[in-house]
Design a protein around this motif. Structure first.
Motif, PDB file in Angstrom:
ATOM      1  N   PRO A   1       0.834  -1.209   0.000  1.00 20.75           N
ATOM      2  CA  PRO A   1       0.000   0.000   0.000  1.00 20.75           C
ATOM      3  C   PRO A   1       0.868   1.258   0.000  1.00 20.75           C
ATOM      4  O   PRO A   1       1.859   1.315   0.726  1.00 20.75           O
ATOM      5  N   VAL A   2       0.481   2.228  -0.821  1.00 15.21           N
ATOM      6  CA  VAL A   2       1.170   3.524  -0.817  1.00 15.21           C
ATOM      7  C   VAL A   2       0.120   4.612  -0.612  1.00 15.21           C
ATOM      8  O   VAL A   2      -1.061   4.407  -0.911  1.00 15.21           O
ATOM      9  N   GLY A   3       0.549   5.763  -0.102  1.00 16.83           N
ATOM     10  CA  GLY A   3      -0.373   6.893   0.091  1.00 16.83           C
ATOM     11  C   GLY A   3      -1.525   6.501   0.999  1.00 16.83           C
ATOM     12  O   GLY A   3      -1.342   5.983   2.102  1.00 16.83           O
ATOM     13  N   ASP A   4      -2.756   6.707   0.506  1.00 16.64           N
ATOM     14  CA  ASP A   4      -3.958   6.450   1.309  1.00 16.64           C
ATOM     15  C   ASP A   4      -4.388   4.983   1.286  1.00 16.64           C
ATOM     16  O   ASP A   4      -5.381   4.627   1.924  1.00 16.64           O
ATOM     17  N   GLU A   5      -3.676   4.161   0.549  1.00 16.80           N
ATOM     18  CA  GLU A   5      -4.128   2.776   0.373  1.00 16.80           C
ATOM     19  C   GLU A   5      -3.992   1.951   1.654  1.00 16.80           C
ATOM     20  O   GLU A   5      -3.144   2.209   2.498  1.00 16.80           O
ATOM     21  N   VAL A   6      -4.863   0.925   1.738  1.00 12.60           N
ATOM     22  CA  VAL A   6      -4.842   0.011   2.878  1.00 12.60           C
ATOM     23  C   VAL A   6      -4.825  -1.412   2.331  1.00 12.60           C
ATOM     24  O   VAL A   6      -5.606  -1.745   1.437  1.00 12.60           O
ATOM     25  N   LEU A   7      -3.914  -2.224   2.862  1.00 11.64           N
ATOM     26  CA  LEU A   7      -3.879  -3.636   2.458  1.00 11.64           C
ATOM     27  C   LEU A   7      -4.701  -4.456   3.444  1.00 11.64           C
ATOM     28  O   LEU A   7      -4.485  -4.398   4.652  1.00 11.64           O
TER      29      LEU A   7
END
Ligand code: ZN
Ligand code: ZN
Length: 348
Positions: free
Chosen positions: A33-39
């Motif tokens: 995940p980068v930035g606002d991403e969620v794994l």
């Protein structure tokens, strides 16, 4: 990125790579995940009839770019966060709101990504529908706003609630205020959505609920779900006797049936996407004052309400559980009409 993904850097995913070609289970890289991403580590992913509509579509019918991972009903727990992601913590158990929109238009800002104004330009309808979805070990979610906490709710319940539950809830919400104790509601098609819709109708209205399906097992499910009456076809329903009809199939035959039993001033909600057509006109097959709505999925606040109903014990999805490696078999059983309730995959 915050949080360890673990030693394995590969994860299985049910990839849809070519139109009118069966999907295949493939090992892919675990996304970072980068930035606002969620794994999200997937605990369960529901299989929907619309997955079959995607698999069966001819090239050019749907605006999606291939390949992508199927699965638009997902629940699991947060595994890692991008560096600007906030609002959730590693380990949080969540349901994934699937209809990802542009995030900026008026609808998206109100949590109604399902009616994103820019849908036509996006090239996807959400997770598993043009973007990588949840029939995988991991799901990369673009923003934490798409995550709804589920507490200790079983993931095999939470996953189907994100579409089968949410779409039914949204469709019922559109007409419920017009329904009283002397109203009759007809639910056409008692599959993954229909059996949840019956429970929601019983919970939020006083209307008589009539369920129609051609499968005996589905009618038994309708009874277990709280339907007052079940019918193997519409023949035994008097014409123009339904205040509302929810068509969870959407074929030419079911739309004809729905239009034929609707009372003047009644509401027809077309939910199923089997591609049937109904002519609108005066005169036409619909009664005077009839309304037709095309509900699609639901809003994020509605998903929180659906999860709340399930956690309170009001809603229960009937499920058939498969391992992710059994996805092909589960899809074929669904196609053959042999799944009663919802098929749910567990990546294990
Ligand atoms: Zn669906
Ligand atoms: Zn939008």
């Amino acid at each position: 990125m915050v949080g360890a993904v673990g030693t394995t850097r590969k994860t299985p995913a049910l990839r849809f790579s070519a139109w009118r070609t069966p999907p295949s289970l493939t090992d892919v890289d675990v996304p970072d995940p980068v930035g606002d991403e969620v794994l999200v580590r997937v605990e369960a992913a529901g299989i929907c009839h619309s997955d079959l509509h995607v698999l069966d579509a001819a090239e050019g019918v749907l605006p999606y770019r291939l390949p992508f991972t199927l699965g638009h009903e997902t629940a699991g727990h947060v595994r890692a966060l991008g560096d600007t992601a906030t609002g959730v913590a590693i380990g949080d158990r969540v349901a994934v709101y699937g209809p990802w929109g542009c995030g900026e238009c008026r609808s998206c800002a109100a949590g109604r990504d399902n009616y994103c104004d820019r849908r036509a330009d996006l090239g996807f309808s959400g997770a598993g529908l043009g973007r990588d979805g949840g029939m995988a070990g991991h799901l990369l979610v673009p923003h934490a706003r798409h995550l709804v906490p589920i507490g200790d709710l079983d993931a095999t319940q939470a996953a189907p609630l994100t579409d089968a539950g949410l779409t039914s809830y949204h469709a019922v919400a559109g007409v419920a205020r017009k329904l009283g104790p002397d109203s009759t509601v007809v639910v056409v098609g008692v599959g993954g959505l229909g059996h949840v819709a019956i429970q929601i109708l019983r919970a939020v209205t006083e209307a008589e609920v009539v369920a129609v399906d051609v499968r005996e097992d589905a009618l038994a499910l309708a009874e277990r779900s709280g339907a007052h009456r079940t019918l193997p076809g519409a023949e035994s329903l008097p014409g123009r006797s339904a205040d509302a009809v929810f068509d969870f199939v959407g074929s030419d035959a079911t739309l004809r049936l729905a239009a034929g039993v609707l009372r003047p001033g009644g509401d027809l909600a077309l939910v199923g996407s089997a591609g049937g057509k109904l002519t609108i006109g005066k005169p036409g097959p619909l009664p005077a004052g009839g309304s037709v709505s095309l509900p699609f999925w639901g809003s994020r606040p509605e998903l929180a309400e659906v999860i709340g109903l399930a956690r309170a014990g009001v809603l229960r999805v009937e499920t058939e559980i498969f391992a992710l490696s059994e996805a092909a078999e589960a899809l074929e059983r669904l196609r053959a009409g042999k799944i009663i309730g919802r098929a749910v995959l567990r990546p294990g």
